[in-house]
Scaffold this active site. Structure first.
Site, PDB file in Angstrom:
ATOM      1  N   HIS A  36      22.960  -6.887-110.687  1.00  0.00           N
ATOM      2  CA  HIS A  36      24.379  -6.604-110.591  1.00  0.00           C
ATOM      3  C   HIS A  36      24.551  -5.077-110.415  1.00  0.00           C
ATOM      4  O   HIS A  36      23.587  -4.243-110.600  1.00  0.00           O
ATOM      5  CB  HIS A  36      25.167  -7.357-111.743  1.00  0.00           C
ATOM      6  N   HIS A  38      26.563  -2.944-111.784  1.00  0.00           N
ATOM      7  CA  HIS A  38      27.000  -2.022-113.241  1.00  0.00           C
ATOM      8  C   HIS A  38      25.965  -0.802-113.157  1.00  0.00           C
ATOM      9  O   HIS A  38      25.062  -0.780-112.726  1.00  0.00           O
ATOM     10  CB  HIS A  38      27.010  -2.671-114.390  1.00  0.00           C
ATOM     11  N   ASP A  40      24.710   1.093-115.004  1.00  0.00           N
ATOM     12  CA  ASP A  40      23.389   1.304-115.818  1.00  0.00           C
ATOM     13  C   ASP A  40      22.316   0.488-115.376  1.00  0.00           C
ATOM     14  O   ASP A  40      20.910   0.686-115.840  1.00  0.00           O
ATOM     15  CB  ASP A  40      23.476   0.945-117.160  1.00  0.00           C
ATOM     16  N   HIS A  41      22.624  -0.259-114.327  1.00  0.00           N
ATOM     17  CA  HIS A  41      21.316  -1.215-113.789  1.00  0.00           C
ATOM     18  C   HIS A  41      21.211  -0.470-112.165  1.00  0.00           C
ATOM     19  O   HIS A  41      20.138  -1.179-111.631  1.00  0.00           O
ATOM     20  CB  HIS A  41      21.792  -2.791-113.483  1.00  0.00           C
ATOM     21  N   HIS A 156      29.434 -12.805-115.283  1.00  0.00           N
ATOM     22  CA  HIS A 156      29.284 -11.671-115.981  1.00  0.00           C
ATOM     23  C   HIS A 156      30.777 -11.034-115.834  1.00  0.00           C
ATOM     24  O   HIS A 156      31.539 -11.706-115.178  1.00  0.00           O
ATOM     25  CB  HIS A 156      28.284 -10.742-115.621  1.00  0.00           C
ATOM     26  N   ASP A 227      22.338  -9.154-117.391  1.00  0.00           N
ATOM     27  CA  ASP A 227      23.783  -9.295-118.086  1.00  0.00           C
ATOM     28  C   ASP A 227      24.355 -10.565-117.813  1.00  0.00           C
ATOM     29  O   ASP A 227      24.555 -10.840-116.668  1.00  0.00           O
ATOM     30  CB  ASP A 227      24.531  -8.148-117.791  1.00  0.00           C
ATOM     31  N   HIS A 287      18.004  -6.179-123.953  1.00  0.00           N
ATOM     32  CA  HIS A 287      19.296  -5.519-123.561  1.00  0.00           C
ATOM     33  C   HIS A 287      20.240  -5.701-125.158  1.00  0.00           C
ATOM     34  O   HIS A 287      21.190  -6.118-125.081  1.00  0.00           O
ATOM     35  CB  HIS A 287      20.234  -6.548-122.544  1.00  0.00           C
TER      36      HIS A 287
END
Length: 337
Positions: A36, A38, A40-41, A156, A227, A287
């Site tokens: 996805h 976000h 941090d990814h 999510h 996530d 995670h």
């Protein structure tokens, strides 16, 4: 062999859900999978591509790196490459998965900009726009001589995807006694039959692989859920059924399940329940919130110890082995016989 770190997921041909720290093996990466969008990814992705470029030769041609992820990923890569004046020495293509409206809260859905191929970087090839197969309830990403990779829908805060990496069946062993009885001489003929090629003996008799091969050997399966607070539809359960290794996030402990769901995350109970439903052979939790202390630093019985997350998952699991992910952990997935 699976190499996993808390900031990366690399499986088989180096599939990545999050980005791995610098390594000389980066040049071997051929496919990258983004769960996805976000930060941090995905914020590490441009740096990873630059690292691969630095470790690649501009004089040696290579197949394009294929990058898979949600709609908007192509635009993100294009803009970061453009703004940073980055020129990669290798070609790449971005394949975008089109999510469905039920993968996130309604207010989180937005129309994302589409980069026209003519406006993209010179090294970017024309990628695919991949729609959900309604009959399979999944997205077909890769289907080559070794692997089948499919994506399935997760819920999510923004649309997210899980991935199933399935190794194709291998030919069964040759039946040595049958070969001898049929008069097949040892040597190149054995290799042809093993590779699925019929042979003709000197007496004119044709021997087909089906006559001398035992049953095919099933491949291994690895499934990755980034996530999420759950799967959308039944595609994820079908794809993860009897997975050899199931990697699932567990951000918060079971006592904070409502908070976890509110933020689109899971707990050990949620992860283990899904693994049990899928009859997964091994569950890897990942995670974790930073509030949980690593096992080496936690005191016995401490509530905020990461070990407590493992205990919670084990209380649900049905003979599945539960593992807590660690940086640079290496997990061996034996080949089936």
């Amino acid at each position: 062999m699976v190499k996993y770190s808390a900031t990366s997921l690399l499986t088989c041909f180096h599939t990545a859900s999050r980005v791995q720290p610098p390594s000389k093996r980066h040049g071997r990466i051929t496919k990258i999978f983004i769960t996805h969008l976000h930060g941090d990814h995905i914020f590490g992705l441009p740096g990873l591509l630059c690292t691969i470029s630095l470790q690649s030769s501009c004089t040696v041609s290579r197949q394009p790196i294929e990058i898979f992820g949600p709609v908007g990923l192509r635009d993100f890569i294009w803009r970061t490459m453009e703004l940073s004046h980055t020129e990669l020495v290798f070609p790449y293509v971005v394949h975008e998965l089109v999510p469905t409206a039920d993968q996130c809260p309604t207010e989180a859905l937005k129309e994302l900009a589409q980069v026209h191929p003519a406006d993209g970087p010179p090294k970017e090839g024309r990628g695919r726009t991949i729609l959900l197969d309604p009959e399979e309830d999944s997205y077909l990403l890769v289907d080559d001589e070794q692997f089948v990779v499919k994506a399935f829908r997760l819920f999510h805060r923004i649309p997210a995807f899980g991935f199933s990496v399935m190794e194709k069946k291998r030919p069964g062993k040759l039946n040595a006694q049958k070969l001898k009885d049929l008069g097949v001489p040892p040597g190149p003929a054995y290799g042809k039959l093993k590779n699925g090629i019929s042979i003709v003996l000197e007496n004119g008799v044709t021997i087909s692989p089906q006559e001398v091969l035992k049953k095919p050997v099933s491949g291994r399966k690895i499934c990755i859920l980034g996530d999420c607070s759950g799967v959308v539809g039944d595609g994820g359960v079908k794809l993860c059924f009897e997975a050899d290794l199931l990697i699932h996030e567990a951000t918060l402990d079971d006592a904070q399940m409502d908070k976890a769901k509110e933020h689109g995350h899971s707990t050990p109970w949620m992860a283990a329940t899904f693994a049990k439903l899928c009859h997964a052979k091994r569950l890897v939790l990942t995670h974790f919130s930073q509030r949980y202390k690593p096992a080496a630093l936690a005191k016995e019985g401490e509530a905020d110890s990461i070990v407590e997350l493992k205990r919670q998952a084990e209380s649900v699991s049905d003979r599945q082995e539960v593992t807590l992910a660690e940086d640079f952990m290496v997990i061996s997935v034996p080949m089936k016989k």
